[in-house]
Scaffold this motif. Sequence first.
Motif, PDB file in Angstrom:
ATOM      1  N   LYS A 537       0.815  -1.215   0.000  1.00 42.64           N
ATOM      2  CA  LYS A 537       0.000   0.000   0.000  1.00 42.64           C
ATOM      3  C   LYS A 537       0.849   1.265   0.000  1.00 42.64           C
ATOM      4  N   TRP A 538       1.907   1.269   0.828  1.00 43.79           N
ATOM      5  CA  TRP A 538       2.667   2.499   1.037  1.00 43.79           C
ATOM      6  C   TRP A 538       4.095   2.444   0.490  1.00 43.79           C
ATOM      7  N   SER A 542       8.506   3.785   3.015  1.00 44.90           N
ATOM      8  CA  SER A 542       7.602   4.501   3.923  1.00 44.90           C
ATOM      9  C   SER A 542       7.456   3.746   5.243  1.00 44.90           C
ATOM     10  N   SER A 546       8.893   5.071   8.869  1.00 44.16           N
ATOM     11  CA  SER A 546       7.949   5.198   9.986  1.00 44.16           C
ATOM     12  C   SER A 546       8.394   4.398  11.196  1.00 44.16           C
ATOM     13  N   GLU A 561      -0.999   2.900  11.435  1.00 40.92           N
ATOM     14  CA  GLU A 561      -0.803   3.026   9.991  1.00 40.92           C
ATOM     15  C   GLU A 561      -0.975   4.463   9.520  1.00 40.92           C
ATOM     16  N   GLU A 562      -1.778   5.233  10.257  1.00 42.72           N
ATOM     17  CA  GLU A 562      -1.991   6.622   9.850  1.00 42.72           C
ATOM     18  C   GLU A 562      -0.685   7.419   9.841  1.00 42.72           C
ATOM     19  N   LYS A 563       0.269   7.021  10.711  1.00 42.16           N
ATOM     20  CA  LYS A 563       1.548   7.733  10.780  1.00 42.16           C
ATOM     21  C   LYS A 563       2.406   7.496   9.534  1.00 42.16           C
ATOM     22  N   ASN A 565       1.546   7.803   6.597  1.00 41.88           N
ATOM     23  CA  ASN A 565       1.252   8.874   5.638  1.00 41.88           C
ATOM     24  C   ASN A 565       2.300   9.980   5.727  1.00 41.88           C
ATOM     25  N   TRP A 568       5.375   8.658   4.004  1.00 43.92           N
ATOM     26  CA  TRP A 568       5.121   8.672   2.562  1.00 43.92           C
ATOM     27  C   TRP A 568       5.275  10.093   2.009  1.00 43.92           C
ATOM     28  N   ASP A 569       4.800  11.082   2.745  1.00 47.12           N
ATOM     29  CA  ASP A 569       4.898  12.480   2.312  1.00 47.12           C
ATOM     30  C   ASP A 569       6.356  12.908   2.139  1.00 47.12           C
ATOM     31  N   ASN A 572       7.591  11.310  -0.937  1.00 50.00           N
ATOM     32  CA  ASN A 572       6.937  12.009  -2.052  1.00 50.00           C
ATOM     33  C   ASN A 572       7.620  13.353  -2.317  1.00 50.00           C
TER      34      ASN A 572
END
Length: 859
Positions: A537-538, A542, A546, A561-563, A565, A568-569, A572
């Motif tokens: 997914k990530w 990522s 994390s 899992e929200e962390k 993101n 990933w940023d 990105n």
Amino acid sequence: MKDKKTKEKNIYNPIKFEEKIYYFWRKNNFFSNKNIGKKTFSIILPPPNITGDLHLGHAWDLYFPDLLIRYKKLKGYNAIWYPGTDHAGIATQAKIEKLIYDEKKQNRFEIGKEKFLQEIWNWKNKYEKNIFNQWYKIGVCLNFDKYKFTLDKDMNDLVIETFIKYYKKGLIYKDQKIINWDTKLQTAISDIEVERKDTKSNLYYIRYPFFSKEEKYLIIATTRPETIFGDTAVFVNPNDKRYQKFIGKYLINPLTREKLKIYADNYIDINFGTGVMKATPAHDFNDYDLGKKYNLDFINILNKDGSLNQNCLNYSNLDLYEAREKIVKNLDKNNLLEKIDQNYINNISYSQRSNSIIEPLISNQWFLKSSILAKNILNFKKDNIYFYPERFLKDYQKAISNMQDWCISRQLWWGHQIPAWYFEDKIKVQKNSPGKNWIQDNDVLDTWFSSSLLPIIFKNEQIISNSENNNYLSDTLFTGRDILFFWVTRMIFQSIEIEGKYPFKNIIIHGLIRDKNGKKMSKSLNNGINPIEIINKWGSDSLRFSLLANSTPGNDINFNEEKINFSWDINNKLFNINNLLLILINQKKISRKNIMDLNISSLDNYILDKFKKLLILIENNIEKYNLTIIFNSIYKFLIEDFSSNYLELLKEVNYEDKIENLVNIYLEILICLHPFIPFITEHIYQSLKKYINIKESILLENYPNLNDINNLEIEFDIIEKILTILKILRKIKSNQNYKKNDEIFIFNKNLKEQEKIKIFEFLGKKYNFKFLDENLKLKFNDIYISNNFGAIFYKFNNNNLKTIDNLKLKARNYFKFEYERANKLLLNKGFLQKAKKELIVTETIKREKYKKLLSLIDI
């Protein structure tokens, strides 16, 4: 259509390139640097069980060693990461037995040993590939040419030779002792395979009549009435005044009618039950010790399947729980049952493998004199072993000091068969059969016995001799705290006994990965997470960022899992930076140069100064395993210094070597970041090949070295520091003199270059200050801070502050207060023990921040 494709191309999607990059690394054998002439560095991978999927904890186990190996490779080391998998005797056999029963309704005895073992080998070959595929997905830099499976021939030979050697030295023996018995799998199991669970039970209060008629009875509480058949004594505490007069007298066993002597021992808990304890030495570890101490009889009441045996009279061959129900009814019928507490919470041992209740059982097993090998460690003076965090050294020393003899035999078919041979009453311990009619022991060795020999099977004298730690078999181990005793200490005493060396110098201990609510992940709670699902997914980078950015050695981590993101940023952002860079390059061919050979500008100096500080921070912290500090610094450098400042400023200025310098500096940054986010850095590195002559892979590069650059300009750095101070001053709640529309003016006495003017104009827009020339400066006579490049002026709405000293004093007091507050917390042992790691990290960052600001306030 073209615009859509271009847009998709510019979106960070690691799924599109991570697997391709890993195939590229493996195909070209970049992980197996065989140049033994170089200095070496080695790590041993804790071998995962060959029982199925890796879990999130395995990913954590893999990411940091991978980071360290890649870092060492770039530093010029021949970095070796030894991989292996464990045959996991009891876990694998239990799994296959269940699969066969579900499919064929047969047990292993019905299909026979040869066919059963073939089934396991077939299953092993399938799931071994599964583990390899998960390693590939995670992105590990393992030396696959050195891979070992714990049942490989050379490994088996080493295990058998070690057993024989220990036996001849008197370190291995066979004896009847009490052990953990799994009645479902019908084998002895190790302590690590036992899980303690609070379980609601009945507590039965039973009357034991006195042998003499002077007194009626004593009441004894037990959760296991069936073990009364194995009672051989009764104990009270010598300090318990209620029972002192009965010490030395006899009670009658309510089921067998045998005499039971009353003994006194301080072990007895006065507050449990009635304070009187029945002793069943053959079926309780503590009772076993009392039995040895007082020379009691040992009566076994169980068959191997957990049913009662012939010593239980009319209850023999009954299932334990069926027998318990009938025994209680019989006791009640004979007026020997006082009462039943139906709400008693009992801490019961369960087998992790079969989920059945563990029965302590006297059994004829093979034992290793671990206590003697532990003493050898305590007397071993050659160098030291280091734990991170250091507090685990005490746990290790405690484990060594209290080590008991180790039951190493298992009643399994899958494993290293014990090299003992029997004929009549004779026994011989050797590799091959002594001759006709000699029968080999059917038991196999505990899995931990073989896995603790991994440092020896991986031993390579050339690699060891070229290591900076050449008095050790390898350099570093990264593992979980849950196997510190069961694996780490055993590797240590095996290596010292056989090789006369520690297996490794540094041991980095990590905690558990828990769910976002802090609960331990388990199948029963259905809160376990498959790392491959997260990666799909990530992306692996990522997940890696994390996990590592939020990890502190020794501490648990709550996974949310929200962390991811956030991680990933960051990737990105790097991906988009590269897209911008490719636009700036504009198909231009660039010469690859050493940083020292670049004709660098003031702006290049700015980012190189920042980069040099990042490199120093990484070097000072990476082998202290302060990953949170490193990842926070990488984030700040990448997002603020490089992207927000350097790249944005590049748009404002023009100079002849602008793009050439940018690309060469950028390549050095990519190499530095590679150990931390390997996939995206390799992906970007490959994207630059058409514009600059670089190596086949980023893994073949040399780590950046800016040690020779000492004359970096610091003007921009000073401005940033002053502006940071100003921002904080404005946030001081007690200071009412600062307003949002206060004006800031900067004057630079040496500002002549057009490039610098452009840069300062850019900074002025970004940080909301105005730029002055020397003539305009004279118009301002309000408060200012001077420094070695010019001055910063503050124009306030009101003029209550009259002197610069007042301004500095307020700032200094505030910084000092915040520094001392954080420092006091971090020196408090109670805070460090109880506080969550996130809070400790936050306060550490605050302390360093305000310490630095205190040093800057007088610039």
